[in-house]
Write a protein that holds these residues in place. Sequence first.
Motif, PDB file in Angstrom:
ATOM      1  N   ARG A 159     -71.006  30.146 -87.585  1.00 29.30           N
ATOM      2  CA  ARG A 159     -71.818  29.027 -87.709  1.00 29.30           C
ATOM      3  C   ARG A 159     -71.144  27.872 -88.166  1.00 29.30           C
ATOM      4  O   ARG A 159     -71.572  26.670 -88.386  1.00 29.30           O
ATOM      5  CB  ARG A 159     -72.278  29.240 -89.362  1.00 29.30           C
ATOM      6  CG  ARG A 159     -71.109  29.311 -90.311  1.00 29.30           C
ATOM      7  CD  ARG A 159     -71.760  29.937 -91.672  1.00 29.30           C
ATOM      8  NE  ARG A 159     -70.503  29.972 -92.617  1.00 29.30           N
ATOM      9  CZ  ARG A 159     -69.818  31.201 -92.888  1.00 29.30           C
ATOM     10  NH1 ARG A 159     -70.183  32.333 -92.200  1.00 29.30           N
ATOM     11  NH2 ARG A 159     -68.774  31.360 -93.703  1.00 29.30           N
ATOM     12  N   ASP A 160     -69.384  27.576 -87.855  1.00 25.56           N
ATOM     13  CA  ASP A 160     -68.873  26.334 -88.198  1.00 25.56           C
ATOM     14  C   ASP A 160     -69.099  25.493 -86.921  1.00 25.56           C
ATOM     15  O   ASP A 160     -69.208  26.046 -85.730  1.00 25.56           O
ATOM     16  CB  ASP A 160     -67.292  26.495 -88.317  1.00 25.56           C
ATOM     17  CG  ASP A 160     -67.057  27.538 -89.681  1.00 25.56           C
ATOM     18  OD1 ASP A 160     -68.017  27.334 -90.476  1.00 25.56           O
ATOM     19  OD2 ASP A 160     -66.020  28.038 -89.512  1.00 25.56           O
ATOM     20  N   TRP A 161     -68.668  24.150 -87.175  1.00 24.89           N
ATOM     21  CA  TRP A 161     -68.679  23.114 -86.068  1.00 24.89           C
ATOM     22  C   TRP A 161     -67.565  23.452 -85.360  1.00 24.89           C
ATOM     23  O   TRP A 161     -66.474  23.688 -85.752  1.00 24.89           O
ATOM     24  CB  TRP A 161     -68.969  21.919 -86.417  1.00 24.89           C
ATOM     25  CG  TRP A 161     -68.863  21.004 -85.481  1.00 24.89           C
ATOM     26  CD1 TRP A 161     -69.921  20.398 -84.660  1.00 24.89           C
ATOM     27  CD2 TRP A 161     -67.801  20.271 -84.752  1.00 24.89           C
ATOM     28  NE1 TRP A 161     -69.460  19.709 -83.806  1.00 24.89           N
ATOM     29  CE2 TRP A 161     -68.028  19.541 -83.594  1.00 24.89           C
ATOM     30  CE3 TRP A 161     -66.466  20.378 -84.876  1.00 24.89           C
ATOM     31  CZ2 TRP A 161     -67.321  18.911 -82.847  1.00 24.89           C
ATOM     32  CZ3 TRP A 161     -65.393  19.780 -83.889  1.00 24.89           C
ATOM     33  CH2 TRP A 161     -65.919  18.990 -83.212  1.00 24.89           C
ATOM     34  N   MET A 162     -67.484  23.576 -84.040  1.00 25.61           N
ATOM     35  CA  MET A 162     -66.451  23.506 -83.186  1.00 25.61           C
ATOM     36  C   MET A 162     -66.413  22.670 -81.877  1.00 25.61           C
ATOM     37  O   MET A 162     -67.466  22.530 -81.559  1.00 25.61           O
ATOM     38  CB  MET A 162     -66.279  24.840 -82.574  1.00 25.61           C
ATOM     39  CG  MET A 162     -67.196  25.834 -81.829  1.00 25.61           C
ATOM     40  SD  MET A 162     -67.013  27.341 -81.751  1.00 25.61           S
ATOM     41  CE  MET A 162     -67.745  28.137 -83.161  1.00 25.61           C
ATOM     42  N   PRO A 163     -65.351  22.001 -81.632  1.00 27.45           N
ATOM     43  CA  PRO A 163     -65.451  21.293 -80.267  1.00 27.45           C
ATOM     44  C   PRO A 163     -65.929  22.222 -78.951  1.00 27.45           C
ATOM     45  O   PRO A 163     -65.549  23.482 -78.809  1.00 27.45           O
ATOM     46  CB  PRO A 163     -63.897  21.022 -79.913  1.00 27.45           C
ATOM     47  CG  PRO A 163     -63.152  21.206 -81.208  1.00 27.45           C
ATOM     48  CD  PRO A 163     -63.948  22.346 -82.048  1.00 27.45           C
ATOM     49  N   GLU A 164     -66.731  21.592 -78.242  1.00 26.59           N
ATOM     50  CA  GLU A 164     -67.200  22.031 -77.125  1.00 26.59           C
ATOM     51  C   GLU A 164     -66.229  22.862 -76.137  1.00 26.59           C
ATOM     52  O   GLU A 164     -66.305  24.064 -75.654  1.00 26.59           O
ATOM     53  CB  GLU A 164     -67.960  21.345 -76.145  1.00 26.59           C
ATOM     54  CG  GLU A 164     -69.266  21.910 -75.270  1.00 26.59           C
ATOM     55  CD  GLU A 164     -70.076  23.020 -76.060  1.00 26.59           C
ATOM     56  OE1 GLU A 164     -70.247  22.922 -77.078  1.00 26.59           O
ATOM     57  OE2 GLU A 164     -70.035  24.081 -75.326  1.00 26.59           O
ATOM     58  N   ALA A 165     -64.983  22.200 -75.881  1.00 25.89           N
ATOM     59  CA  ALA A 165     -63.939  22.928 -75.363  1.00 25.89           C
ATOM     60  C   ALA A 165     -63.273  24.079 -75.780  1.00 25.89           C
ATOM     61  O   ALA A 165     -62.982  25.122 -75.086  1.00 25.89           O
ATOM     62  CB  ALA A 165     -62.860  21.774 -74.845  1.00 25.89           C
ATOM     63  N   TYR A 166     -63.260  24.224 -77.109  1.00 29.03           N
ATOM     64  CA  TYR A 166     -62.854  25.398 -77.896  1.00 29.03           C
ATOM     65  C   TYR A 166     -63.829  26.457 -77.635  1.00 29.03           C
ATOM     66  O   TYR A 166     -63.468  27.521 -77.368  1.00 29.03           O
ATOM     67  CB  TYR A 166     -62.637  24.890 -79.341  1.00 29.03           C
ATOM     68  CG  TYR A 166     -62.260  26.080 -80.417  1.00 29.03           C
ATOM     69  CD1 TYR A 166     -61.034  26.566 -80.568  1.00 29.03           C
ATOM     70  CD2 TYR A 166     -63.225  26.878 -81.022  1.00 29.03           C
ATOM     71  CE1 TYR A 166     -60.577  27.508 -81.190  1.00 29.03           C
ATOM     72  CE2 TYR A 166     -62.874  28.066 -81.883  1.00 29.03           C
ATOM     73  CZ  TYR A 166     -61.571  28.362 -82.140  1.00 29.03           C
ATOM     74  OH  TYR A 166     -61.228  29.189 -83.003  1.00 29.03           O
ATOM     75  N   ARG A 167     -65.125  26.157 -77.788  1.00 27.09           N
ATOM     76  CA  ARG A 167     -66.156  27.105 -77.545  1.00 27.09           C
ATOM     77  C   ARG A 167     -66.050  27.660 -76.228  1.00 27.09           C
ATOM     78  O   ARG A 167     -65.897  28.967 -75.964  1.00 27.09           O
ATOM     79  CB  ARG A 167     -67.516  26.675 -77.753  1.00 27.09           C
ATOM     80  CG  ARG A 167     -68.822  27.734 -77.593  1.00 27.09           C
ATOM     81  CD  ARG A 167     -69.951  26.846 -77.483  1.00 27.09           C
ATOM     82  NE  ARG A 167     -70.212  26.190 -78.880  1.00 27.09           N
ATOM     83  CZ  ARG A 167     -70.611  26.749 -80.032  1.00 27.09           C
ATOM     84  NH1 ARG A 167     -70.812  28.129 -80.073  1.00 27.09           N
ATOM     85  NH2 ARG A 167     -70.825  26.074 -81.138  1.00 27.09           N
ATOM     86  N   LYS A 168     -65.854  26.775 -75.104  1.00 27.10           N
ATOM     87  CA  LYS A 168     -65.910  27.270 -73.663  1.00 27.10           C
ATOM     88  C   LYS A 168     -64.489  28.003 -73.232  1.00 27.10           C
ATOM     89  O   LYS A 168     -64.843  28.882 -72.746  1.00 27.10           O
ATOM     90  CB  LYS A 168     -65.717  25.986 -72.709  1.00 27.10           C
ATOM     91  CG  LYS A 168     -67.367  25.396 -72.358  1.00 27.10           C
ATOM     92  CD  LYS A 168     -67.435  24.528 -71.092  1.00 27.10           C
ATOM     93  CE  LYS A 168     -68.601  23.954 -70.978  1.00 27.10           C
ATOM     94  NZ  LYS A 168     -68.676  22.378 -70.831  1.00 27.10           N
ATOM     95  N   THR A 169     -63.547  27.704 -73.974  1.00 30.08           N
ATOM     96  CA  THR A 169     -62.338  28.362 -73.783  1.00 30.08           C
ATOM     97  C   THR A 169     -62.597  29.742 -74.404  1.00 30.08           C
ATOM     98  O   THR A 169     -61.952  30.725 -73.508  1.00 30.08           O
ATOM     99  CB  THR A 169     -61.269  27.530 -74.348  1.00 30.08           C
ATOM    100  OG1 THR A 169     -60.964  26.455 -73.616  1.00 30.08           O
ATOM    101  CG2 THR A 169     -59.716  28.399 -74.147  1.00 30.08           C
ATOM    102  N   LEU A 170     -62.851  30.079 -75.363  1.00 30.78           N
ATOM    103  CA  LEU A 170     -63.263  31.319 -76.107  1.00 30.78           C
ATOM    104  C   LEU A 170     -64.014  32.198 -75.284  1.00 30.78           C
ATOM    105  O   LEU A 170     -63.729  33.117 -74.971  1.00 30.78           O
ATOM    106  CB  LEU A 170     -63.613  30.918 -77.425  1.00 30.78           C
ATOM    107  CG  LEU A 170     -62.328  30.814 -78.485  1.00 30.78           C
ATOM    108  CD1 LEU A 170     -63.167  30.690 -79.721  1.00 30.78           C
ATOM    109  CD2 LEU A 170     -61.658  32.228 -78.811  1.00 30.78           C
ATOM    110  N   VAL A 171     -65.129  31.511 -74.790  1.00 36.30           N
ATOM    111  CA  VAL A 171     -66.086  32.413 -74.148  1.00 36.30           C
ATOM    112  C   VAL A 171     -65.560  33.052 -72.816  1.00 36.30           C
ATOM    113  O   VAL A 171     -65.799  34.049 -72.472  1.00 36.30           O
ATOM    114  CB  VAL A 171     -67.370  31.583 -73.789  1.00 36.30           C
ATOM    115  CG1 VAL A 171     -68.409  32.421 -72.867  1.00 36.30           C
ATOM    116  CG2 VAL A 171     -68.402  31.257 -75.155  1.00 36.30           C
ATOM    117  N   ARG A 172     -64.742  32.028 -72.209  1.00 36.21           N
ATOM    118  CA  ARG A 172     -64.239  32.130 -70.917  1.00 36.21           C
ATOM    119  C   ARG A 172     -63.061  33.248 -71.225  1.00 36.21           C
ATOM    120  O   ARG A 172     -63.179  34.645 -70.596  1.00 36.21           O
ATOM    121  CB  ARG A 172     -63.438  31.177 -70.185  1.00 36.21           C
ATOM    122  CG  ARG A 172     -63.181  31.566 -68.795  1.00 36.21           C
ATOM    123  CD  ARG A 172     -62.224  30.514 -68.137  1.00 36.21           C
ATOM    124  NE  ARG A 172     -61.027  29.962 -69.022  1.00 36.21           N
ATOM    125  CZ  ARG A 172     -60.755  29.132 -69.384  1.00 36.21           C
ATOM    126  NH1 ARG A 172     -61.406  28.092 -68.939  1.00 36.21           N
ATOM    127  NH2 ARG A 172     -59.739  28.815 -69.986  1.00 36.21           N
TER     128      ARG A 172
END
Length: 314
Positions: free
Chosen positions: A29-42
């Motif tokens: 639920r926390d805000w996170m930088p888009e690049a952090y989200r993308k890196t984690l999904v990958r």
Amino acid sequence: MTATAAASQEELQEHFDATIAHDRRIEPRDWMPEAYRKTLVRQIAQHAHSEIIGMQPEGNWLTRAPSLRRKAILLAKVQDEAGHGMYLYSAAETLGADRADLTQMLIDGRQKYSSIFNYPTLTFADVGVIGWLVDGAAIANQVPLCRSSFGPYARAMVRICKEESFHQRQGFELLMHLMAGTPAQREMVQDATNRWWWPSLMMFGPPDADSPNTQQSMAWRIKRHTNDELRQRYVDMSVPQAAALGVTLPDPELRWNTDREHYDFGEIDWADFKRVVSGQGPCNAERIAHRKAAHDEGEWVREAAVAYAAKQAS
Ligand SMILES: [Fe+2]
Ligand SMILES: [Fe+2]
């Protein structure tokens, strides 16, 4: 972006940075930088795919296990790997990814899985050596992920690591049994060790100098150690285990370095690694074809599950 929007964006980033700096967890639920989200999904998707594809090399021996006991152990292990894949796909879904999309990307070759699973399992000794070396390398890689900054990933890793440790022990126990057997059985263990040792060192990824994403991942505390640090730790751990088993690791340059207080080891064939990662390994095509067939054959199950869920909801 308006001035107010820019200011609140900055505040969110500051809050995120402070959470990371205090070693607290980022939750979905926390805000996170888009690049952090993308890196984690990958990373999480690649990890989930590896667990699922990783069922195949050992699954190959389920119908030919030498005893009922070995079959039961192997069944439990392969089933654990399916469970690991499920926890990880669920963790990726908390980031907004869709599991069906991730599966499709695996089948289309748009997302990768660990290159280790593109090698064949030629004898039953491979089951033991995979448990010892491949699950062993997975543990070395994954224990630090239990402290990863993203909550759902870190929590999934706690249970996964407990199960991986069982996998490693069952592999070692199987090998001890074979090593106490006939010369032919000991030869099988040595042959499997020769084939899996170098690919298991490649599981830690390219050398640090050639791993552009490592620094950012460490700054985000997704990753806690570099590839080379983990690889060294794994080599140091494996040498005494090989000695206890009575097998020789296939590296003439492997020796204790009293200055470094670590084992030195030979050059890894990175050209081979790149070839296997890019799809030219001995089993890449077979692994994906098998995964695709399982996905296609499971279509009616997914349809039935959706229909059942809709019926329950109404
Ligand atoms: Fe696993
Ligand atoms: Fe495992």
